[in-house]
Motif scaffolding. Structure first.
Motif, PDB file in Angstrom:
ATOM      1  N   TRP A   1      99.552  35.302  64.289  1.00  0.00           N
ATOM      2  CA  TRP A   1      98.361  36.135  64.470  1.00  0.00           C
ATOM      3  C   TRP A   1      97.858  36.482  63.064  1.00  0.00           C
ATOM      4  O   TRP A   1      98.351  37.406  62.426  1.00  0.00           O
ATOM      5  CB  TRP A   1      98.711  37.409  65.239  1.00  0.00           C
ATOM      6  CG  TRP A   1      97.521  38.212  65.690  1.00  0.00           C
ATOM      7  CD1 TRP A   1      96.726  39.008  64.921  1.00  0.00           C
ATOM      8  CD2 TRP A   1      97.008  38.291  67.008  1.00  0.00           C
ATOM      9  NE1 TRP A   1      95.738  39.579  65.666  1.00  0.00           N
ATOM     10  CE2 TRP A   1      95.887  39.162  66.972  1.00  0.00           C
ATOM     11  CE3 TRP A   1      97.370  37.727  68.226  1.00  0.00           C
ATOM     12  CZ2 TRP A   1      95.144  39.468  68.114  1.00  0.00           C
ATOM     13  CZ3 TRP A   1      96.620  38.037  69.353  1.00  0.00           C
ATOM     14  CH2 TRP A   1      95.530  38.895  69.294  1.00  0.00           C
TER      15      TRP A   1
ATOM     16  N   ARG B   1      90.879  37.587  59.658  1.00  0.00           N
ATOM     17  CA  ARG B   1      90.166  36.867  60.713  1.00  0.00           C
ATOM     18  C   ARG B   1      89.104  35.958  60.098  1.00  0.00           C
ATOM     19  O   ARG B   1      88.397  36.350  59.172  1.00  0.00           O
ATOM     20  CB  ARG B   1      89.529  37.848  61.689  1.00  0.00           C
ATOM     21  CG  ARG B   1      90.577  38.673  62.435  1.00  0.00           C
ATOM     22  CD  ARG B   1      89.982  39.418  63.603  1.00  0.00           C
ATOM     23  NE  ARG B   1      89.023  40.430  63.154  1.00  0.00           N
ATOM     24  CZ  ARG B   1      88.249  41.130  63.985  1.00  0.00           C
ATOM     25  NH1 ARG B   1      88.312  40.924  65.286  1.00  0.00           N
ATOM     26  NH2 ARG B   1      87.423  42.040  63.523  1.00  0.00           N
ATOM     27  N   THR B   2      89.005  34.755  60.633  1.00  0.00           N
ATOM     28  CA  THR B   2      88.046  33.765  60.131  1.00  0.00           C
ATOM     29  C   THR B   2      86.889  33.658  61.108  1.00  0.00           C
ATOM     30  O   THR B   2      87.104  33.447  62.310  1.00  0.00           O
ATOM     31  CB  THR B   2      88.712  32.382  59.981  1.00  0.00           C
ATOM     32  OG1 THR B   2      89.853  32.515  59.128  1.00  0.00           O
ATOM     33  CG2 THR B   2      87.728  31.373  59.399  1.00  0.00           C
TER      34      THR B   2
ATOM     35  N   GLU C   1      96.389  37.811  59.709  1.00  0.00           N
ATOM     36  CA  GLU C   1      95.913  39.147  59.325  1.00  0.00           C
ATOM     37  C   GLU C   1      94.438  39.118  58.986  1.00  0.00           C
ATOM     38  O   GLU C   1      93.694  40.054  59.301  1.00  0.00           O
ATOM     39  CB  GLU C   1      96.734  39.640  58.126  1.00  0.00           C
ATOM     40  CG  GLU C   1      96.373  41.041  57.666  1.00  0.00           C
ATOM     41  CD  GLU C   1      97.245  41.511  56.522  1.00  0.00           C
ATOM     42  OE1 GLU C   1      96.830  42.472  55.843  1.00  0.00           O
ATOM     43  OE2 GLU C   1      98.324  40.934  56.295  1.00  0.00           O
TER      44      GLU C   1
ATOM     45  N   ASP D   1      97.715  27.850  65.251  1.00  0.00           N
ATOM     46  CA  ASP D   1      98.217  29.228  65.194  1.00  0.00           C
ATOM     47  C   ASP D   1      98.968  29.587  66.478  1.00  0.00           C
ATOM     48  O   ASP D   1     100.002  30.281  66.438  1.00  0.00           O
ATOM     49  CB  ASP D   1      97.064  30.209  64.981  1.00  0.00           C
ATOM     50  CG  ASP D   1      96.521  30.178  63.559  1.00  0.00           C
ATOM     51  OD1 ASP D   1      97.231  29.660  62.671  1.00  0.00           O
ATOM     52  OD2 ASP D   1      95.390  30.651  63.337  1.00  0.00           O
TER      53      ASP D   1
END
Length: 365
Positions: A175, A179-180, A177, A169
């Motif tokens: 960035w 979040r993991t 959208e 990334d």
């Protein structure tokens, strides 16, 4: 038979014999040679630095491959090797050099190897079991335990914290959208194949981060702080409950492809694999399949079945693999630590005491 328990008595110094001669066969700093000389004034330490290749980096035991001795220097080097009772390092840091000195030097009794896993080189030398009873080989096992353990923990944390994906990334300036989440080290379970010095140091660091640890050992006796200790045949059973599997095992006929399809089939999806032992312990074809189907979520590999890793290996380009060029054990302190280990062993040798970390002349570990 434990390598630690093998006695040094067949090669112990003889009372009344001429002074013991130790030859430095590999590059070493002069101050460390003096530290070896300080062990006992009766020991003659033979050191001719002009006969040794210059180091390119700390603990470069082989030295610059471009180094060449003149014919006269080559004769001087082998005269030095063949006049010693004890060698610090393999001649020319090679299996061929070890084979030659064993064949040519009848007074040789002990060689201390720079590597922790010198059994492979001893086996490759073709030296007979009888000669290995006459000339014992000890390794530098233990010296590399902390850097290898730290590297193993780095690999585990990389897998838990998704650093490979973060790097992708970052390079893409993306960035996401959505979040993991990452996984916690605390409460994770690590299975270590090989609870020797490296494995136990890895376990110590893992427990400091709140992980639980199980592992394999030749003798499956309880170890304080380890949840379960089993023999290698039970590795698939242990691995079924692992968040991460770490290999620290040496390369022997008994460990070849030990971490193969049976172990990978037992893993839960996303398991992390770290290899700081020997590359032959992992079946790389089976590993690639496990990476493709997600069984192995991340692999941190310092060692490979063929080294250098061939340019055509898919491991180079796999997004969930970190390739390290067999350098995880290196540290700026390595030469000093090995010299200190050798000096300690030399005192034991002079006293006729057993030496630790002797290469088994039959099984080569």
């Amino acid at each position: 038979m434990s390598s630690e328990s093998l006695s040094a008595s067949p090669a112990s110094p003889v009372q009344g014999a001429e002074p013991l001669k130790v030859a430095i066969a590999v590059p070493l700093e002069a101050e460390l040679v003096e530290a070896i000389r300080a062990v006992d004034p009766s020991v003659t330490v033979l050191f001719e630095p002009d006969l040794l290749p210059p180091e390119r980096f700390p603990a470069d035991h082989s030295g610059d491959p471009a180094f060449r001795r003149s014919r006269d220097a080559e004769e001087r080097y082998w005269k030095l090797m063949n006049s010693a009772d004890v060698l610090y390092g393999f001649p020319n840091e090679s299996a061929a050099g070890f084979a030659r000195v064993v064949a040519e030097n009848p007074r040789l009794r002990w060689v201390h190897a720079m590597a922790a896993g010198a059994g492979g080189a001893v086996k490759a030398s073709g030296v007979s079991t009888a000669d290995l009873e006459r000339v014992m080989v000890t390794t530098s096992a233990g010296v590399h335990a902390l850097p290898l353990a730290e590297f193993a923990l780095m690999g585990i944390l990389n897998g838990l914290k998704r650093t490979a994906e973060l790097a992708v990334d970052q390079r893409a300036k993306r960035w996401p959208e959505l979040r993991t989440p990452t996984r916690l080290a605390a409460g994770s379970h690590v299975v270590i194949a090989g609870l020797g010095e490296i494995g136990l140091e890895t376990a110590r660091l893992a427990r400091a981060l709140g992980m639980t640890v199980s592992g394999t050992k030749r003798n499956a006796e309880p170890i304080e702080g380890i949840r379960e200790v089993a023999t290698a045949d039970r590795l698939p059973e242990l691995a079924a409950h692992a968040d991460a599997v770490v290999n620290t095992l040496p390369g022997t006929p008994f460990t070849e492809r030990l971490i193969g399809r049976e172990v990978f089939a037992a893993l839960r999806p996303g398991t992390i694999l770290v290899n700081v032992g020997r590359g032959t312990v992992v079946d790389e074809d089976a590993l690639l399949d496990a990476l493709e189907d997600g069984t192995v979520g991340y692999a941190c590999l310092d060692v490979f079945a063929v080294e250098p890793l061939p340019a055509g290996s898919p491991l180079w380009d796999h997004p969930n693999v970190l390739v390290s060029p067999h350098t995880s054990a290196l540290s700026v302190a390595e030469n000093r630590l090995i010299a200190e280990r050798f000096a300690e062993n030399l005192r034991k040798f002079l006293a006729g005491a057993p030496l630790p970390h002797r290469v088994d002349p039959v099984h080569f570990y």
